[in-house]
Design a protein around this motif. Structure first.
Motif, mmCIF file in Angstrom:
data_model
loop_
_atom_site.group_PDB
_atom_site.id
_atom_site.type_symbol
_atom_site.label_atom_id
_atom_site.label_comp_id
_atom_site.label_asym_id
_atom_site.label_seq_id
_atom_site.Cartn_x
_atom_site.Cartn_y
_atom_site.Cartn_z
ATOM 1 N N LEU A 57 104.056 26.142 45.236
ATOM 2 C CA LEU A 57 103.906 24.890 45.990
ATOM 3 C C LEU A 57 102.685 25.043 46.879
ATOM 4 C CD1 LEU A 57 107.660 24.425 46.876
ATOM 5 C CD2 LEU A 57 106.342 23.084 45.240
ATOM 6 N N THR A 58 102.393 26.300 47.234
ATOM 7 C CA THR A 58 101.124 26.673 47.857
ATOM 8 C C THR A 58 100.489 27.650 46.887
ATOM 9 O OG1 THR A 58 102.010 26.446 50.083
ATOM 10 C CG2 THR A 58 100.116 27.892 49.838
ATOM 11 N N GLU A 59 99.195 27.456 46.584
ATOM 12 C CA GLU A 59 98.549 28.348 45.614
ATOM 13 C C GLU A 59 98.207 29.685 46.266
ATOM 14 O OE1 GLU A 59 98.214 28.291 42.457
ATOM 15 O OE2 GLU A 59 98.857 26.232 42.141
ATOM 16 N N PRO A 60 98.665 30.797 45.708
ATOM 17 C CA PRO A 60 98.281 32.092 46.266
ATOM 18 C C PRO A 60 96.784 32.347 46.076
ATOM 19 C CG PRO A 60 99.913 32.339 44.494
ATOM 20 C CD PRO A 60 99.544 30.898 44.554
ATOM 21 N N THR A 61 96.183 33.116 46.968
ATOM 22 C CA THR A 61 94.760 33.451 46.853
ATOM 23 C C THR A 61 94.562 34.547 45.809
ATOM 24 O OG1 THR A 61 94.680 33.030 49.221
ATOM 25 C CG2 THR A 61 92.714 34.012 48.244
ATOM 26 N N GLU A 62 95.501 35.484 45.763
ATOM 27 C CA GLU A 62 95.425 36.605 44.822
ATOM 28 C C GLU A 62 96.836 37.033 44.460
ATOM 29 O OE1 GLU A 62 93.485 40.473 45.684
ATOM 30 O OE2 GLU A 62 91.862 39.199 46.458
ATOM 31 N N GLY A 63 96.951 37.772 43.366
ATOM 32 C CA GLY A 63 98.243 38.353 43.027
ATOM 33 C C GLY A 63 98.906 37.671 41.854
ATOM 34 N N LYS A 64 99.974 38.287 41.388
ATOM 35 C CA LYS A 64 100.668 37.769 40.201
ATOM 36 C C LYS A 64 102.143 37.557 40.492
ATOM 37 C CE LYS A 64 97.830 39.013 36.403
ATOM 38 N NZ LYS A 64 96.879 40.044 36.200
ATOM 39 N N ILE A 65 102.690 36.502 39.850
ATOM 40 C CA ILE A 65 104.110 36.223 39.985
ATOM 41 C C ILE A 65 104.693 36.091 38.586
ATOM 42 C CG2 ILE A 65 105.826 34.589 40.885
ATOM 43 C CD1 ILE A 65 103.538 33.662 42.836
ATOM 44 N N PHE A 66 105.742 36.848 38.339
ATOM 45 C CA PHE A 66 106.421 36.764 37.045
ATOM 46 C C PHE A 66 107.822 36.207 37.272
ATOM 47 C CE2 PHE A 66 103.386 40.180 36.864
ATOM 48 C CZ PHE A 66 102.773 40.036 35.631
ATOM 49 N N PHE A 67 108.159 35.148 36.498
ATOM 50 C CA PHE A 67 109.491 34.567 36.581
ATOM 51 C C PHE A 67 110.098 34.677 35.197
ATOM 52 C CE2 PHE A 67 112.161 30.649 36.294
ATOM 53 C CZ PHE A 67 113.131 31.043 37.204
ATOM 54 N N ARG A 84 109.465 24.401 37.240
ATOM 55 C CA ARG A 84 109.919 24.328 38.630
ATOM 56 C C ARG A 84 111.348 23.803 38.761
ATOM 57 N NH1 ARG A 84 105.417 22.109 41.363
ATOM 58 N NH2 ARG A 84 104.352 24.100 41.489
ATOM 59 N N SER A 85 111.832 23.096 37.717
ATOM 60 C CA SER A 85 113.226 22.642 37.781
ATOM 61 C C SER A 85 114.156 23.853 37.845
ATOM 62 C CB SER A 85 113.560 21.779 36.574
ATOM 63 O OG SER A 85 113.463 22.552 35.408
ATOM 64 N N LYS A 86 113.669 24.991 37.341
ATOM 65 C CA LYS A 86 114.491 26.208 37.363
ATOM 66 C C LYS A 86 114.286 27.011 38.643
ATOM 67 C CE LYS A 86 116.473 25.273 33.685
ATOM 68 N NZ LYS A 86 117.754 24.648 33.987
ATOM 69 N N MET A 87 113.334 26.576 39.468
ATOM 70 C CA MET A 87 113.070 27.264 40.739
ATOM 71 C C MET A 87 113.068 26.204 41.831
ATOM 72 S SD MET A 87 109.580 29.037 39.393
ATOM 73 C CE MET A 87 109.478 30.502 40.391
ATOM 74 N N GLN A 88 114.047 26.228 42.683
ATOM 75 C CA GLN A 88 114.130 25.192 43.704
ATOM 76 C C GLN A 88 113.970 25.776 45.093
ATOM 77 O OE1 GLN A 88 114.821 21.642 43.429
ATOM 78 N NE2 GLN A 88 114.101 22.059 41.362
ATOM 79 N N MET A 89 113.495 24.940 46.005
ATOM 80 C CA MET A 89 113.322 25.425 47.374
ATOM 81 C C MET A 89 114.048 24.498 48.335
ATOM 82 S SD MET A 89 109.947 26.817 49.172
ATOM 83 C CE MET A 89 109.929 27.301 50.898
#
Ligand SMILES: Nc1ncnc2c1ncn2[C@@H]1O[C@H](COP(=O)(O)OP(=O)(O)OP(=O)(O)O)[C@@H](O)[C@H]1O
Ligand SMILES: [Mg+2]
Length: 302
Positions: A57-67, A84-89
């Motif tokens: 929802l905020t773009e990271p500047t660096e790094g990786k995210i695995f879901f 994103r329907s599978k990841m809610q905040m």
């Protein structure tokens, strides 16, 4: 379920005098399926930014995210929207979570309507969700301003669960509620987590809440994780001086406690640390393993 590696978020503010803020600074962690990871730290240390970055929802500047083993940092907008329907905040600010011009029923049903699901299926699903979060049938035709804070937060939970997410990021979900309602909502969150088999990131500035909510805890200080371990590790054998401060308090030294960033490369906690070494002033400590799963970033400890 979730792996975050070397995540950074730099904000730039100001027009004439540019100012950069390292809101998240090289953060890595994993959350296993069904687990709750608690993120704790003082105001402004980057907890909400971290939660928002995980969902992009905020773009990271660096790094990786695995879901679920998919690297989501490089996904385009459309694939991200589907995922994103599978990841809610659940957001920290309850007023921004529900549309004031929609009834509770409309807000909960909306994600299903967008997917084009049949009307009576939606009716069934929404009624079930409403029951699960403990709202009464008379609440669902009201607007958010016609409900109490606790009732609204129940509606926010129902809306977050509509699309059956796998991961829920709950950012201080009870911060705006009074203590007795807080306990009700937290218990509800725990039982929903079990019922829906959720994996959760639970954000709070109160370490005490973590005891009841989290399996593991990551303590943040100025954008970095400075200690992480099982809830038992943190409550029984915490080592970092900042974690100890959160746990036990220390009036003498909270007085001068402020967010002074050490010039150069030293430890962020240097100015406030009662056990600092000379080395801490010029060399930032990395997270090092104390024992199975318990990591601390402190030269004095390890
Ligand atoms: N959009 C933004 N632009 C610039 N700076 C930001 C922005 N959002 C947050 N920050 C800064 O980034 C840092 C981390 O903010 P964040 O909201 O993540 O903290 P937090 O740990 O959630 O705090 P709190 O407990 O008060 O909610 C703060 O210094 C904040 O001022
Ligand atoms: Mg926050």
């Amino acid at each position: 379920m979730l792996e975050v590696a070397g995540l950074k978020k730099v904000y730039t503010t100001g027009i004439f005098h540019k100012h950069t803020i390292n809101a998240i600074d090289n953060v890595s962690f994993r959350v296993e399926k069904g687990e709750t990871l608690g993120i704790v730290g003082e105001s402004g240390c980057g907890k909400s930014t971290l939660g928002r970055c995980v969902l992009r929802l905020t773009e990271p500047t660096e790094g990786k995210i695995f879901f679920n083993n998919v690297e989501i940092t490089s996904l385009d907008k459309k694939s991200m929207r589907n995922l994103r329907s599978k990841m809610q905040m659940i957001f920290q600010d309850p007023d921004s979570s529900l549309n004031p011009r929609k009834t509770i029923w409309q807000s909960i049903a909306e994600p299903l309507q967008i997917l084009g699901i049949e009307k009576n299926l939606i009716e069934k699903k929404v009624s079930k969700l409403v029951r699960h979060v403990g709202l009464l049938p008379e609440h669902i035709d009201r607007y958010p301003h016609q409900l109490s804070g606790g009732q609204n937060q129940r509606a926010v939970l129902a809306r977050a669960l509509t699309l059956e997410p796998l991961l829920l990021v709950a950012d201080e979900p009870t911060a705006s509620l009074d203590v007795s309602v807080q306990a009700q909502i937290l218990n509800l969150l725990k039982s929903l987590k079990k019922e829906y088999g959720l994996t959760m990131i639970f954000i709070s500035h109160e370490l005490e809440l973590m005891k009841h909510m989290s399996d593991r805890i990551a303590v943040m200080y100025m954008g970095k994780i400075i200690e992480t371990g099982s809830t038992e590790d943190i409550f029984r054998t915490a080592h970092h001086p900042f974690t100890l401060l959160l746990l036990h308090g220390n009036d003498a030294y909270t007085e001068e406690h402020s967010c002074i960033k050490v010039q150069g490369k030293g430890c962020n906690y240097y100015m406030n640390c009662p056990v600092r070494l000379e080395k801490c002033g010029y060399e930032a400590p990395d997270l090092k393993c104390l024992k199975n799963g318990h990591y601390v970033a402190c030269h004095k400890v390890i």
